[in-house]
Design a protein around this motif. Structure first.
Motif, PDB file in Angstrom:
ATOM      1  N   LEU A  72       0.867  -1.179   0.000  1.00 20.19           N
ATOM      2  CA  LEU A  72       0.000   0.000   0.000  1.00 20.19           C
ATOM      3  C   LEU A  72       0.901   1.224   0.000  1.00 20.19           C
ATOM      4  N   ILE A  73       0.668   2.151  -0.938  1.00 20.85           N
ATOM      5  CA  ILE A  73       1.467   3.372  -1.036  1.00 20.85           C
ATOM      6  C   ILE A  73       0.582   4.543  -0.632  1.00 20.85           C
ATOM      7  N   VAL A  74       1.073   5.368   0.297  1.00 20.57           N
ATOM      8  CA  VAL A  74       0.272   6.454   0.856  1.00 20.57           C
ATOM      9  C   VAL A  74       0.997   7.785   0.671  1.00 20.57           C
ATOM     10  N   GLY A  75       0.295   8.752   0.103  1.00 24.65           N
ATOM     11  CA  GLY A  75       0.823  10.098  -0.049  1.00 24.65           C
ATOM     12  C   GLY A  75      -0.283  11.015  -0.513  1.00 24.65           C
ATOM     13  N   THR A  76      -0.750  11.887   0.367  1.00 22.57           N
ATOM     14  CA  THR A  76      -1.939  12.691   0.048  1.00 22.57           C
ATOM     15  C   THR A  76      -1.635  14.169  -0.166  1.00 22.57           C
ATOM     16  N   LYS A  77      -0.379  14.601  -0.019  1.00 26.75           N
ATOM     17  CA  LYS A  77      -0.081  16.012  -0.295  1.00 26.75           C
ATOM     18  C   LYS A  77      -0.234  16.266  -1.799  1.00 26.75           C
ATOM     19  N   ASP A  78      -0.602  17.486  -2.147  1.00 23.78           N
ATOM     20  CA  ASP A  78      -0.937  17.811  -3.535  1.00 23.78           C
ATOM     21  C   ASP A  78       0.161  17.430  -4.514  1.00 23.78           C
ATOM     22  N   GLN A  79       1.418  17.731  -4.172  1.00 24.04           N
ATOM     23  CA  GLN A  79       2.510  17.488  -5.105  1.00 24.04           C
ATOM     24  C   GLN A  79       2.858  16.013  -5.250  1.00 24.04           C
TER      25      GLN A  79
END
Length: 237
Positions: A72-79
């Motif tokens: 599972l890959i997680v990254g929610t910041k816009d960039q």
């Protein structure tokens, strides 16, 4: 300088801005072992440490992928959002790139119910929500859009992931806390304002630059793909 196993080139990391940390006044003292210098009030990350830890992360990632483990890959910041989505799809990994909903892992049974609802609404949408009034169809459509937005990246996740890769250690603190509660191994990009002790495997890197995020994540994705190729080739013997 290039490490042998995963072709991790310090010059390429420099070009991608992996070395650029935050303002020195915003640092976390626990990151001291990974900081090379301070220039014009900005901390510079020691890329030899980044190369070492990234290489050390790629080895177990490839091994896990070779055993059929799920990521599972997680990254929610816009960039990071579009990079997370494209790289996860490339490696057929699950991903969260919009908003981490509290309890995604620790309250998995509830999330499974929402995923079932997503499937039901997808089927209904394919039939044009036949039998519903315009108002009801509109409400169902909005519910479907929301579920697609927040759960679309994990729609095929049938159980808890075996490994979670997190791009923004500070921003994804809830996700990391859930992984720690459940004992799920984590690999985290840690910038100079982060706490590396929270991550299972910390990778010191600029976590604000798209180029830096893409460069680091690409190496981890290549490790996943390499592990899966080895898995398939061994099964084919």
């Amino acid at each position: 300088m290039v490490t042998k196993s995963w072709n991790i080139c310090l010059e390429d990391m420099m070009e991608a801005g992996v070395h650029s940390g935050h303002q020195a006044r915003r640092w976390n003292p626990k990151m001291a072992p990974y900081i090379l210098a301070e220039r014009k009030g900005i901390h510079i990350i020691d890329l030899t440490q980044t190369a070492r830890l990234l290489s050390e992360a790629c080895d177990p990632v490839a091994e896990a992928a070779g055993k059929g483990k799920q990521f599972l890959i997680v990254g929610t910041k816009d960039q990071a959002a579009d990079v997370i989505r494209s790289e996860a799809i490339r490696a057929q990994c699950h991903y969260v790139n919009e908003k981490w909903l509290g309890g995604t892992l620790t309250n998995w049974s509830t999330v499974e119910t929402r995923l079932q609802r997503l499937e039901e609404l997808e089927a209904g949408a394919a039939m044009g929500f036949h039998g519903y009034s315009d108002g009801e169809a509109g409400a169902l459509g909005r519910q479907l859009a929301r579920l697609r937005k927040y759960l679309g990246g994990i729609r095929y996740m049938k159980s808890l992931p075996d490994v979670v890769i997190i791009v923004d250690q500070r921003g994804e603190s809830t996700a990391i806390r859930e992984c720690r509660i459940l004992g799920i191994p984590t690999i985290c990009l840690v910038d100079t304002d982060c706490d590396p002790d929270i991550a299972g495997i910390p990778i010191p890197a600029n976590d604000d630059s798209r180029a830096s995020i893409r460069w680091i994540l690409n190496k981890l994705i290549l490790a996943i793909l390499e592990g899966r190729r080895n898995q398939f080739s061994s099964h084919g013997r």
